[in-house]
Scaffold this motif. Structure first.
Motif, PDB file in Angstrom:
ATOM      1  N   THR A  43       0.842  -1.183   0.000  1.00 34.34           N
ATOM      2  CA  THR A  43       0.000   0.000   0.000  1.00 34.34           C
ATOM      3  C   THR A  43       0.883   1.240   0.000  1.00 34.34           C
ATOM      4  N   GLY A  44       0.337   2.357  -0.415  1.00 32.86           N
ATOM      5  CA  GLY A  44       1.095   3.609  -0.464  1.00 32.86           C
ATOM      6  C   GLY A  44       1.739   3.807  -1.812  1.00 32.86           C
ATOM      7  N   ARG A  45       2.488   4.936  -1.942  1.00 32.26           N
ATOM      8  CA  ARG A  45       3.177   5.265  -3.185  1.00 32.26           C
ATOM      9  C   ARG A  45       4.660   5.354  -2.921  1.00 32.26           C
ATOM     10  N   PHE A  46       5.448   4.886  -3.877  1.00 30.53           N
ATOM     11  CA  PHE A  46       6.896   4.925  -3.740  1.00 30.53           C
ATOM     12  C   PHE A  46       7.359   6.360  -3.463  1.00 30.53           C
ATOM     13  N   PRO A  47       8.239   6.607  -2.504  1.00 35.05           N
ATOM     14  CA  PRO A  47       8.944   5.603  -1.713  1.00 35.05           C
ATOM     15  C   PRO A  47       8.238   5.229  -0.399  1.00 35.05           C
TER      16      PRO A  47
END
Ligand code: SF4
Ligand code: SF4
Length: 180
Positions: A43-47
């Motif tokens: 889940t989430g966006r890089f980084p």
């Protein structure tokens, strides 16, 4: 009359699989056929990405699509507990319920020719015990109880921790809540 439900607090889940193994052991299920599955996703966006492990089981829906499609009444809602139960004598293994369940919470038991799922350990609960997954959870991430009682531990924890069900948009009204 009660309406049994569960809170699974992912911030306390140790991802140890003890719940999965407890279910397999209690119901003498083959490895991998537990009523609780640990599913991992990112889940989430890089980084700022993190991996979340989600224990998934029957959500004990209050409006269960699996019950609606069962042609034999093998899967049904228990009015005493609000839970979705199984009568294995009536199950003909057609798997309509597996197709209807949007959570992938049911498994086909090849040996028995029937479909199995989490039944909230109804036999244990009738004896005053906790479901096996709750009792065995080393992180104390699981709380079980009556959702219709606003003073129950599970109801209070759901409110205080702002817990949410999975995919409420589906309209199934799950009785399992998560803290993410
Ligand atoms: S999670 Fe799936 S098997 Fe469980 S009550 Fe809901 S639709 Fe039925
Ligand atoms: S597999 Fe069994 S429980 Fe599922 S719909 Fe068919 S008869 Fe009902």
């Amino acid at each position: 009359m009660a309406r049994y439900g569960m809170l699974i607090d992912l911030t306390m889940c140790a991802q140890c699989s003890a719940c999965t193994v407890a279910c397999e052991t209690l119901y003498r299920l083959p490895p991998g056929e537990s009523g609780v599955h640990l599913r991992s996703f990112e889940t989430g966006r890089f980084p700022a990405v993190r991996r979340v492990t989600l224990p998934v089981q029957c959500m004990q829906c209050q409006d269960p699509p699996c019950v609606k499609v069962c042609p034999t009444g093998a899967t049904y809602q228990d009015p005493e507990t609000g839970t979705v139960q199984m009568d294995y004598q009536r199950c003909v293994g057609c798997r309509y319920c597996m197709t209807a369940c949007p959570y992938g919470a049911r498994q086909f038991d090849e040996a028995q020719g029937t479909v199995a799922k989490c039944i909230f350990c109804t036999g244990r609960v009738k004896q005053g015990l906790q479901p096996a997954c709750v009792e065995t959870c080393i992180g104390h991430a699981r709380i079980f109880g009556d959702l219709d009682d606003p003073g129950s531990e599970v109801s209070r924890a759901i409110a205080e921790r702002h817990a949410l069900p999975l995919r409420p948009d589906l309209g199934t009204r799950p009785s399992v809540y998560y803290v993410f």
